[in-house]
Design an enzyme around this catalytic site. Structure first.
Site, PDB file in Angstrom:
ATOM      1  CD  GLU A   1      -2.831  -1.967  10.728  1.00  0.00           C
ATOM      2  OE1 GLU A   1      -3.337  -2.195   9.606  1.00  0.00           O
ATOM      3  OE2 GLU A   1      -2.473  -0.819  11.087  1.00  0.00           O
TER       4      GLU A   1
ATOM      5  CD  GLU B   1      -2.899   1.190   2.318  1.00  0.00           C
ATOM      6  OE1 GLU B   1      -2.710   0.467   3.306  1.00  0.00           O
ATOM      7  OE2 GLU B   1      -3.853   1.964   2.210  1.00  0.00           O
TER       8      GLU B   1
ATOM      9  CG  ASN C   1       0.147  -6.693   4.095  1.00  0.00           C
ATOM     10  OD1 ASN C   1       0.022  -5.837   3.255  1.00  0.00           O
ATOM     11  ND2 ASN C   1       1.083  -6.653   5.034  1.00  0.00           N
TER      12      ASN C   1
ATOM     13  CB  ALA D   1       0.732  -2.014  11.617  1.00  0.00           C
TER      14      ALA D   1
ATOM     15  CG  HIS E   1      -7.628  -2.000   8.020  1.00  0.00           C
ATOM     16  ND1 HIS E   1      -8.499  -1.104   7.436  1.00  0.00           N
ATOM     17  CD2 HIS E   1      -6.537  -1.273   8.380  1.00  0.00           C
ATOM     18  CE1 HIS E   1      -7.947   0.115   7.453  1.00  0.00           C
ATOM     19  NE2 HIS E   1      -6.762   0.042   8.037  1.00  0.00           N
TER      20      HIS E   1
ATOM     21  CD  GLU F   1      -6.471   3.257   6.615  1.00  0.00           C
ATOM     22  OE1 GLU F   1      -6.644   3.117   7.846  1.00  0.00           O
ATOM     23  OE2 GLU F   1      -5.825   2.428   5.925  1.00  0.00           O
TER      24      GLU F   1
HETATM   25  N1  TRP Z   1      -3.097   0.860   5.756  1.00  0.00           N
HETATM   26  C1  TRP Z   1      -2.169   1.109   6.815  1.00  0.00           C
HETATM   27  C2  TRP Z   1      -3.012   1.380   8.042  1.00  0.00           C
HETATM   28  O1  TRP Z   1      -3.599   2.400   8.198  1.00  0.00           O
HETATM   29  C3  TRP Z   1      -1.295   2.299   6.558  1.00  0.00           C
HETATM   30  C4  TRP Z   1       0.034   2.021   5.929  1.00  0.00           C
HETATM   31  C5  TRP Z   1       0.947   1.125   6.330  1.00  0.00           C
HETATM   32  C6  TRP Z   1       0.639   2.706   4.858  1.00  0.00           C
HETATM   33  N2  TRP Z   1       2.062   1.219   5.566  1.00  0.00           N
HETATM   34  C7  TRP Z   1       1.899   2.178   4.662  1.00  0.00           C
HETATM   35  C8  TRP Z   1       0.219   3.730   4.040  1.00  0.00           C
HETATM   36  C9  TRP Z   1       2.778   2.659   3.682  1.00  0.00           C
HETATM   37  C10 TRP Z   1       1.079   4.213   3.045  1.00  0.00           C
HETATM   38  C11 TRP Z   1       2.330   3.673   2.871  1.00  0.00           C
HETATM   39  O2  TRP Z   1      -3.185   0.555   8.861  1.00  0.00           O
HETATM   40 ZN    ZN Z   2      -5.622   1.664   8.578  1.00  0.00          ZN
END
Ligand code: TRP
Ligand code: ZN
Length: 882
Positions: free
Chosen positions: A303, A126, A270, A267, A306, A325
């Site tokens: 996480e 991401e 995935n 974090a 999510h 988010e």
């Molecule tokens: N999706 C992740 C979260 O909010 C955020 C995140 C983790 C992220 N690593 C990243 C966003 C690297 C941009 C780039 O839990």
């Molecule tokens: Zn998040």
């Protein structure tokens, strides 16, 4: 190629993908020198719903070795690359595309894509990292089923992990081994993850509400198994909580968390294989503070949550980032509120919102919860998308109530499970399930800026009629200005603002319990018949209870009324808020005194109000610790037309010292009463007691009294936990006493092998108010404890200095700005995401006097002019200079 002239991407240009990728078969082989070959077999299928187009795949830093369609190799593969994309025309409606690439994770310092951290390989995809692993339509609305086969040396990389379930593994020639993973759920490529490393594993089991047994595992650097118990505990608590509160259960047989020391953010969710910054996994009482424990609890939960809000239902495009988010932050906030004190959690959320999101809305990076354009998506993982996004979800919750909200969530999953959708889809589900009209409410997603709500009241004593007139204004932000310059129109109008109201009589008794008003017009009057309440004087309104909307409230309220609210409001948040309002007002008045060349002083009324809170602090120590914390220097500055960091610092210091002088006895008593019986446990009640005791120690340290300093020294040396040790350490390290060097040396000597504790050592020095701070911070960059390639180190030292030390970062001679610019220029080619986050420290530069502005402009221009500047930093600096 990305460069500083990257064009903005606009939401209005969104088109459905021309090709789907139904399955992905990846084969990843890591050679001994780190060089890695990736073969990807993609089952692609034309999207019949849109006009035919070439298949265009994204790729970055990939060495293309081979290309085949349905098994037939295409000659001269590189000739298919156009403007950095791999374009294939005249494909059959459905076919298998095979690409073979070589990548160099050992040289990847961006920590996006596949990279090396110490002795292992990890991924971060991401938002757009998957294109750094293989050619792919790297957009979240393309969802595929993945099979992943990993190959690497067996001794160096005993763990080979990917999303889903392990289906086969074995040995191969040359001391190597392989493992194959299948993820049963279709997912966007940003949720792909793999790991090849030597790690220790903590195993556990969990039985879901429906009776399924699930395997849980946390993987950490060898030797750290004794530091992952709390994260596992947090994971199981989160799983139970999501079942109970949202009726959501884990859909996998196996759930893994891997901790890595080099990571750009907190974090990553995935599917089935979360990857975490070690900061949000590793904890032991002697190395992690209460705040660390709390953060670990929340990030593990975030996480995990999510998995439903983000993974099962994902985002159509990155403009919809807040869909996952904002909603997931709301869910982790609610988890925190159910697990700890609801009021204290709320206070901390609002403090965070005001520290980061309000200034963002007031600065050059202003954008709505759902932005309409961006240059670099990594710049939009912001306080607005996360925290204001959560506030927007919270307002929906307030308007619908828990039942209505839960019905909305059910409908959302019924409609959209397995899909990539928009924020609008979420609001529609909420509206349709509840019957509450959210048409106007949707503007919260489109409009940037912190709305101001003004309240005026009148009371007709004879009739017992009280009226409240609320008006709203929505300031134009840098965002609308830019859209206008681009010739874009956008709807703007009054927002639907839920205003929670309660009324108290002059003695502080509640005469009207919390009522939620809907402010939908620019100006609106609400009338209340209070004839039954026997009021002799006008009631005292408690407005915006529990901070029912992310707005700035203007309401004339005298000091005595604030003191009454502080003492009696049933709404705990507003009790805290009244104290903050009073402190802000009185402190700003003293700043004005100083600026006028007069002496500043602390009004007796404030000492009394403060003493009253202190006297009642036993009832709820955690709340008292919040209520007795003065508004931050940054917050006070944000309230000024031209920020004066020196005067603010002097006044805040004076308040702390005066309160300590006047209330020395009560503070000493609090310290005695709050001493911790028994061994350390990261539990809410004990955390509250430690917070209050260390707050009292902090005030006493403002006295510059050597007896207090010695007491702090013995706490530093004898504490059995990092919370108490760290509190004493940072107070001593910020004091002008010879003990300062003593504790700095002892702390480092004791903790030099614990990377996360060394980060604390760095950040304490970065936040110091002492005069040599900037020079020290610069020196520390050459210390072996620092590493420019490690985001935690950069955040601990550099970003902490820039974002949490206004006194020195905004030094009048420009030395703070010049230092920051130098680091950003050095960091940009190494890790643009982290460089860009540091560059955000310049957001406020136009809020200072001309002298400082001149220095800041020069610093920003020196960054802007760096040859080959990344798109990440270019966007932030470009907007700041615009
Ligand atoms: N999706 C992740 C979260 O909010 C955020 C995140 C983790 C992220 N690593 C990243 C966003 C690297 C941009 C780039 O839990
Ligand atoms: Zn998040």
């Amino acid at each position: 190629m990305k460069n500083s002239f990257a064009r903005a991407i606009h939401l209005r240009d969104y088109r459905a993908p021309a090709w789907w990728v139904d399955t992905v078969d990846l084969d990843v082989s890591i050679a001994d020198d780190g060089s890695t070959e990736v073969t990807a077999r993609l089952a692609v299928r034309r999207n019949a719903a849109v006009p035919a187009q070439v298949l265009a795949l994204d790729g970055e830093e990939l060495e293309l070795l081979g290309l085949a369609v349905d098994g037939r190799p295409l000659p001269a593969p590189a000739s298919f690359i156009r403007d950095g994309r791999l374009e294939l025309a005249d494909l059959p409606e459905q076919c298998t595309l095979e690409t073979r690439v070589r990548i160099q994770p050992d040289r990847n310092t961006t920590l996006s894509g596949l990279y090396r951290s110490r002795d292992g390989y990890f991924t971060q995809c991401e938002a757009e990292g998957f294109r750094r692993i293989t050619w792919f339509p790297d957009r979240p609305d393309v969802m595929s089923r993945y099979t992943v086969t990993l190959h690497a040396d067996r001794t160096r990389f005993p763990e080979l992990l990917a999303n889903g379930n392990l289906v086969a593994s074995g040995d191969e020639a040359g001391g190597r081994h392989w493992a194959r993973w299948v993820d049963p759920f279709p997912k966007p490529c940003y949720l792909f993850a793999m790991v090849a490393a030597k790690l220790d594993r903590l195993d556990d089991r969990y039985t879901t509400a429906s009776g399924r047994a699930v395997d849980l595992a946390i993987y950490v650097e060898p030797g750290k198994l004794d530091q992952c118990g709390f994260a596992m505990h947090a994971l199981k608590k989160s799983m139970r909580w999501d079942e109970r509160r949202f009726g959501l259960e884990l859909d996998l047989d196996r759930y893994m968390i891997v901790a890595v020391g080099d990571f750009n953010m907190g974090a990553m969710e995935n599917k089935g294989l979360n990857i975490f910054n070690t900061k949000y996994v590793l904890a032991r009482p002697d190395i992690a503070t209460d705040v660390d424990y709390m953060n670990i609890d929340r990030v593990v939960a975030h996480e995990y949550f999510h998995n439903w809000t983000g993974n099962r239902v994902t985002c159509r495009d990155w403009f919809q980032l807040s869909l996952k988010e904002g909603l997931t932050v709301f869910r982790d906030q609610e988890y925190g509120s159910d697990e700890y004190s609801r009021a204290v959690q709320r206070i901390q959320e609002v403090r965070g919102l005001r520290a980061a999101q309000f200034p963002e809305d007031a600065g050059p990076m202003a954008h709505p919860v759902r932005p309409a354009s961006y240059e670099e998506i990594n710049n939009f993982y912001t306080a607005t998308v996360y925290e204001k996004g959560a506030e927007v979800v919270r307002m929906i919750h307030t308007l619908l109530g828990e039942d209505g909200f839960q019905r909305g969530m059910k409908l959302y999953f019924q409609r959209h499970d397995g899909q990539a959708v928009t924020c609008d889809d979420f609001v529609s589900a909420m509206q349709d399930a509840s019957g509450v009209d959210l048409t106007q409410f949707r503007r919260w997603y489109e409009q940037a800026g912190t709305p101001r709500v003004n309240a005026e009241t009148s009371f007709d004593a004879a009739l017992g009629r009280w009226t409240l007139t609320l008006s709203q204004s929505n300031p134009e932000t840098a965002y609308e200005k830019r859209l206008k310059e681009e010739g874009l129109s956008f709807p703007r109008g009054p927002l639907h603002i839920p205003v929670a109201l309660g009324l108290l009589d002059a003695d502080g008794r509640e005469v009207l319990p919390t009522t939620v008003l809907s402010l939908t017009d620019t100006t609106q009057t609400f009338t209340f018949d209070l004839s039954q309440c026997g009021l002799k004087a006008a009631p005292l309104p408690s407005l915006l209870r529990n901070f029912s909307a992310p707005v700035a409230l203007d309401f004339e309220c005298d000091d005595r009324a604030l003191a009454t609210l502080m003492a009696h409001d049933k709404d705990e948040f507003n009790r805290w808020e009244a104290g903050q309002r009073l402190a802000t007002r009185l402190m700003l008045a003293q700043v004005a005194q100083l600026q006028a060349g007069r002496e500043a002083l602390v009004p007796p009324l404030f000492v009394e109000a403060f003493a009253a809170v202190l006297a009642q602090s036993d009832a709820d120590p955690a709340f008292a610790a919040e209520a007795l914390t003065l508004p931050s220097e940054a917050w006070l500055g944000d309230q000024m037309a031209i920020i004066d960091p020196d005067a603010i610092h002097a006044v805040r210091r004076l308040f702390r010292r005066t309160l300590a002088e006047r209330l020395r006895g009560p503070f000493e008593q609090v310290m005695a009463r709050m001493s911790a019986p028994g061994p350390y446990a990261p539990e809410p009640a004990a955390m509250g007691r430690r917070a209050l005791r260390n707050l009292a120690l902090g005030y006493l340290m403002a006295l510059d009294d050597s007896a207090v300093q010695l007491r702090a020294l013995s706490q530093f040396r004898e504490a059995d936990n990092m919370t108490d040790q760290f509190a004493a350490f940072s107070l001593l390290a910020h004091s002008e006493t010879p003990l300062r060097e003593v504790v700095l040396n002892e702390f480092l000597a004791r903790w030099k092998d614990e990377a996360l504790v060394v980060d604390k050592w760095l950040s304490v020095q970065a936040t110091s108010p002492l005069p040599d701070t900037r020079a020290r911070v610069r020196e520390l960059m050459a210390h072996p404890a620092f590493d420019l390639k490690n985001p935690n180190k950069v955040y601990a030292l550099v970003r902490t200095f820039c974002a949490a030390n206004p006194l020195h970062f905004h030094a009048a001679d420009g030395s703070g700005y010049a230092y920051a610019a130098g680091v950003i220029r050095e960091l940009d080619p190494v890790n643009p995401q982290v460089a860009s986050r540091v560059a955000r420290a310049f957001d406020r530069w136009k809020r200072f006097d001309e002298g400082r502005q001149g220095h800041a402009r020069k610093a920003l221009e020196s960054i802007r002019d760096l040859p080959g500047l990344s798109a990440d930093v270019a966007e932030v600096v470009g907007r700041a200079l615009a």
